[in-house]
Scaffold this motif. Structure first.
Motif, PDB file in Angstrom:
ATOM      1  N   LEU A  50       0.765  -1.156   0.010  1.00 28.61           N
ATOM      2  CA  LEU A  50      -0.021  -0.091  -0.017  1.00 28.61           C
ATOM      3  C   LEU A  50       0.860   1.121   0.216  1.00 28.61           C
ATOM      4  N   ALA A  51       2.190   1.214  -0.161  1.00 25.42           N
ATOM      5  CA  ALA A  51       3.081   2.366   0.041  1.00 25.42           C
ATOM      6  C   ALA A  51       2.905   3.246  -0.831  1.00 25.42           C
ATOM      7  N   ALA A  52       2.429   2.776  -2.084  1.00 30.01           N
ATOM      8  CA  ALA A  52       2.356   3.643  -3.215  1.00 30.01           C
ATOM      9  C   ALA A  52       1.053   4.572  -3.232  1.00 30.01           C
ATOM     10  N   LEU A  53       0.177   3.999  -2.566  1.00 26.67           N
ATOM     11  CA  LEU A  53      -1.116   4.597  -2.415  1.00 26.67           C
ATOM     12  C   LEU A  53      -1.231   6.092  -1.624  1.00 26.67           C
ATOM     13  N   SER A  54      -2.045   7.102  -2.212  1.00 22.95           N
ATOM     14  CA  SER A  54      -2.096   8.360  -1.595  1.00 22.95           C
ATOM     15  C   SER A  54      -2.988   8.116  -0.318  1.00 22.95           C
ATOM     16  N   ALA A  55      -2.957   9.283   0.434  1.00 22.39           N
ATOM     17  CA  ALA A  55      -3.802   9.020   1.761  1.00 22.39           C
ATOM     18  C   ALA A  55      -5.293   8.999   1.517  1.00 22.39           C
ATOM     19  N   ARG A  56      -5.876   9.661   0.412  1.00 18.06           N
ATOM     20  CA  ARG A  56      -7.353   9.290  -0.065  1.00 18.06           C
ATOM     21  C   ARG A  56      -7.406   8.142  -0.435  1.00 18.06           C
ATOM     22  N   GLU A  57      -6.448   7.551  -1.417  1.00 20.25           N
ATOM     23  CA  GLU A  57      -6.545   6.277  -1.663  1.00 20.25           C
ATOM     24  C   GLU A  57      -6.609   5.260  -0.710  1.00 20.25           C
ATOM     25  N   ARG A  58      -5.787   5.485   0.551  1.00 22.63           N
ATOM     26  CA  ARG A  58      -5.882   4.452   1.457  1.00 22.63           C
ATOM     27  C   ARG A  58      -7.456   4.636   2.078  1.00 22.63           C
ATOM     28  N   GLU A  59      -7.717   5.798   2.204  1.00 23.09           N
ATOM     29  CA  GLU A  59      -9.036   5.876   2.846  1.00 23.09           C
ATOM     30  C   GLU A  59     -10.101   5.388   2.014  1.00 23.09           C
ATOM     31  N   VAL A  60     -10.236   5.485   0.759  1.00 16.04           N
ATOM     32  CA  VAL A  60     -11.208   4.956   0.011  1.00 16.04           C
ATOM     33  C   VAL A  60     -11.000   3.260  -0.108  1.00 16.04           C
ATOM     34  N   GLY A  80      -9.949   2.791  -9.422  1.00 14.47           N
ATOM     35  CA  GLY A  80      -9.297   2.448 -10.420  1.00 14.47           C
ATOM     36  C   GLY A  80      -7.581   2.684 -10.156  1.00 14.47           C
ATOM     37  N   ASN A  81      -7.277   3.661  -9.597  1.00 12.70           N
ATOM     38  CA  ASN A  81      -5.928   3.921  -9.174  1.00 12.70           C
ATOM     39  C   ASN A  81      -5.361   2.971  -8.039  1.00 12.70           C
ATOM     40  N   ILE A  82      -6.207   2.657  -7.021  1.00 13.47           N
ATOM     41  CA  ILE A  82      -5.965   1.653  -6.226  1.00 13.47           C
ATOM     42  C   ILE A  82      -5.503   0.335  -6.852  1.00 13.47           C
ATOM     43  N   LEU A  83      -6.329  -0.073  -8.095  1.00 13.59           N
ATOM     44  CA  LEU A  83      -6.157  -1.361  -8.589  1.00 13.59           C
ATOM     45  C   LEU A  83      -4.895  -1.487  -9.356  1.00 13.59           C
ATOM     46  N   SER A  84      -4.620  -0.218 -10.103  1.00 14.75           N
ATOM     47  CA  SER A  84      -3.509  -0.137 -10.799  1.00 14.75           C
ATOM     48  C   SER A  84      -2.314  -0.163 -10.055  1.00 14.75           C
ATOM     49  N   LYS A  85      -2.181   0.643  -8.930  1.00 11.72           N
ATOM     50  CA  LYS A  85      -0.785   0.746  -7.767  1.00 11.72           C
ATOM     51  C   LYS A  85      -0.638  -0.455  -7.352  1.00 11.72           C
ATOM     52  N   LEU A  86      -1.776  -1.296  -6.933  1.00  9.60           N
ATOM     53  CA  LEU A  86      -1.543  -2.745  -6.490  1.00  9.60           C
ATOM     54  C   LEU A  86      -1.411  -3.802  -7.575  1.00  9.60           C
ATOM     55  N   ASN A  87      -1.103  -3.380  -8.782  1.00  4.66           N
ATOM     56  CA  ASN A  87      -0.878  -4.447  -9.835  1.00  4.66           C
ATOM     57  C   ASN A  87      -1.918  -5.556  -9.939  1.00  4.66           C
ATOM     58  N   ARG A 108     -11.659  -6.146  -6.605  1.00  3.28           N
ATOM     59  CA  ARG A 108     -11.906  -5.605  -5.350  1.00  3.28           C
ATOM     60  C   ARG A 108     -11.621  -6.189  -3.996  1.00  3.28           C
ATOM     61  N   VAL A 109     -11.882  -7.557  -4.139  1.00  5.34           N
ATOM     62  CA  VAL A 109     -11.643  -8.630  -3.073  1.00  5.34           C
ATOM     63  C   VAL A 109     -10.132  -8.540  -2.842  1.00  5.34           C
ATOM     64  N   LEU A 110      -9.290  -8.683  -4.017  1.00  6.26           N
ATOM     65  CA  LEU A 110      -7.701  -8.953  -3.725  1.00  6.26           C
ATOM     66  C   LEU A 110      -7.265  -7.562  -3.373  1.00  6.26           C
ATOM     67  N   ALA A 111      -7.695  -6.424  -3.530  1.00  7.40           N
ATOM     68  CA  ALA A 111      -7.298  -5.062  -2.986  1.00  7.40           C
ATOM     69  C   ALA A 111      -7.662  -5.015  -1.428  1.00  7.40           C
ATOM     70  N   VAL A 112      -8.664  -5.411  -1.149  1.00  3.80           N
ATOM     71  CA  VAL A 112      -9.163  -5.617   0.331  1.00  3.80           C
ATOM     72  C   VAL A 112      -8.125  -6.672   1.097  1.00  3.80           C
ATOM     73  N   LEU A 113      -7.832  -7.681   0.629  1.00  4.70           N
ATOM     74  CA  LEU A 113      -6.978  -8.663   1.192  1.00  4.70           C
ATOM     75  C   LEU A 113      -5.478  -7.919   1.525  1.00  4.70           C
ATOM     76  N   ALA A 114      -5.036  -7.206   0.187  1.00  8.95           N
ATOM     77  CA  ALA A 114      -3.660  -6.604   0.276  1.00  8.95           C
ATOM     78  C   ALA A 114      -3.903  -5.631   1.565  1.00  8.95           C
ATOM     79  N   TYR A 115      -4.997  -4.900   1.688  1.00  8.72           N
ATOM     80  CA  TYR A 115      -5.272  -3.803   2.830  1.00  8.72           C
ATOM     81  C   TYR A 115      -5.119  -4.421   4.145  1.00  8.72           C
ATOM     82  N   LEU A 116      -5.937  -5.768   4.334  1.00  4.59           N
ATOM     83  CA  LEU A 116      -5.945  -6.239   5.532  1.00  4.59           C
ATOM     84  C   LEU A 116      -4.458  -6.852   6.042  1.00  4.59           C
ATOM     85  N   ARG A 117      -3.692  -7.300   4.956  1.00  3.04           N
ATOM     86  CA  ARG A 117      -2.281  -7.885   5.391  1.00  3.04           C
ATOM     87  C   ARG A 117      -1.360  -6.796   5.861  1.00  3.04           C
ATOM     88  N   SER A 118      -1.625  -5.476   5.281  1.00  3.22           N
ATOM     89  CA  SER A 118      -0.797  -4.525   5.636  1.00  3.22           C
ATOM     90  C   SER A 118      -1.110  -3.830   6.733  1.00  3.22           C
TER      91      SER A 118
END
Length: 213
Positions: free
Chosen positions: A147-157, A186-193, A203-213
């Motif tokens: 999640l390091a590449a995400l902006s503060a707003r993207e982390r909030e979203v 869209g930016n979140i999914l792109s930055k998380l590859n 969206r589920v894979l992005a959430v899993l990345a968030y929970l791991r972080s």
């Protein structure tokens, strides 16, 4: 060898200018903010830029952002970032620019030998790369955090997505348009590859990345 120096602290700026002159560098300009740095580079066409990271008006990463833009406009320009901090937001982009040639990132408190410092500057101008080991360690730690590449707003979203909210509900909570939320997602999914795929829910894979972080 002509140098443009950017440092907001007057005493340090004058001290560095004197040091550079002592070791045979020509200080074409010594300035105190990022805008003046950009102007001085355009005016003097230096061989080397030495810039602090945090400068007016925000004292966040103005100098580093200016360095990235200068390298983008002139990839062959030698740039050494000299700071008390490791500002990770643009550091990797600066060090990656132009294949990492003619670039350096040094921490002020770890410069203990002025002759060695002058040699480092010459090495960078000659095409080398010099990075303080502490900078390397922090950048590696950043790469381990998905999640390091995400902006503060993207982390909030992403946090609201993890709570199960739809784009419409996220837009209502953040008082933004649903289209803006869609762009953030869209930016979140792109930055998380996470490219589109038929057999996965991104969206589920992005959430899993968030929970791991």
């Amino acid at each position: 060898m002509r140098v443009v120096l950017a440092e907001d602290g007057v005493l340090l700026r004058e001290g560095l200018a004197g040091l550079l002159d002592r070791f045979g560098f020509e200080v074409a300009a010594a300035v105190g903010d990022a805008d003046a740095l950009t102007t001085a580079v355009a005016e003097h066409d230096p061989d080397l830029v030495i810039t602090d990271i945090r400068m007016p008006p925000g004292f966040t990463d103005e100098g580093l952002r200016a360095a990235v833009e200068l390298r983008r406009a002139n990839p062959g320009l030698a740039v050494v970032a000299l700071s008390q901090y490791v500002e990770r937001s643009y550091a990797a982009e600066l060090l990656d620019s132009h294949g990492g040639e003619r670039v350096g990132y040094l921490l002020k408190d770890r410069v203990v030998d002025v002759e060695e410092f002058a040699d480092v500057l010459r090495h960078v101008v000659a095409g080398g790369t010099v990075v303080d080991p502490q900078v390397v360690r922090q950048l590696l730690n950043r790469q381990r955090d998905p999640l390091a590449a995400l902006s503060a707003r993207e982390r909030e979203v992403l946090g609201l997505v993890a709570e199960g909210h739809s784009n419409a509900e996220i837009a209502r909570r953040l008082v933004v348009s649903e289209a803006a939320v869609g762009k953030h997602v869209g930016n979140i999914l792109s930055k998380l590859n996470l490219p589109p795929a038929d057999d996965t829910n991104r969206r589920v894979l992005a959430v899993l990345a968030y929970l791991r972080s």
